[in-house]
Scaffold this motif. Structure first.
Motif, short mmCIF file in Angstrom:
data_model
loop_
_atom_site.label_atom_id
_atom_site.label_comp_id
_atom_site.label_asym_id
_atom_site.label_seq_id
_atom_site.Cartn_x
_atom_site.Cartn_y
_atom_site.Cartn_z
N THR A 191 0.85 -1.20 0.00
CA THR A 191 0.00 0.00 0.00
C THR A 191 0.88 1.24 0.00
O THR A 191 1.77 1.39 0.83
CB THR A 191 -0.91 0.00 1.24
N TYR A 192 0.60 2.15 -0.93
CA TYR A 192 1.39 3.36 -1.07
C TYR A 192 1.24 4.23 0.19
O TYR A 192 0.13 4.44 0.67
CB TYR A 192 0.94 4.16 -2.29
N GLY A 193 2.37 4.72 0.72
CA GLY A 193 2.34 5.59 1.88
C GLY A 193 2.49 4.88 3.21
O GLY A 193 2.73 5.50 4.22
N HIS A 194 2.35 3.56 3.23
CA HIS A 194 2.54 2.82 4.48
C HIS A 194 4.03 2.58 4.69
O HIS A 194 4.75 2.27 3.76
CB HIS A 194 1.81 1.49 4.43
N VAL A 195 4.45 2.74 5.92
CA VAL A 195 5.86 2.62 6.26
C VAL A 195 6.01 1.67 7.43
O VAL A 195 5.20 1.70 8.36
CB VAL A 195 6.46 4.01 6.62
N ILE A 196 7.04 0.85 7.41
CA ILE A 196 7.35 -0.02 8.53
C ILE A 196 8.32 0.72 9.42
O ILE A 196 9.38 1.16 8.98
CB ILE A 196 7.97 -1.35 8.05
#
Length: 55
Positions: free
Chosen positions: A49-54
């Motif tokens: 998903t675009y914009g999701h960061v770990i």
């Protein structure tokens, strides 16, 4: 000069053969061990998903 030490004599001495065999062995063993080596760490998959960061 001894015959083996003369430049351009074209002789392949026993010492040269041993050095060549050692170099070949290092290449073979290094290639074999390179496939088995794993760096320590954690493998993380990137989110789709675009914009999701770990974090």
């Amino acid at each position: 000069m001894p015959p083996a030490a003369r430049p351009g004599s074209g002789r392949f001495s026993r010492r040269h053969a041993l050095m060549l065999m050692l170099a070949l062995e290092i290449l073979v063993v290094g290639t074999f061990n390179a496939d088995r080596y794993r760096r320590p760490g954690i493998s993380v998959d990137m989110p789709t998903t675009y914009g999701h960061v770990i974090v």
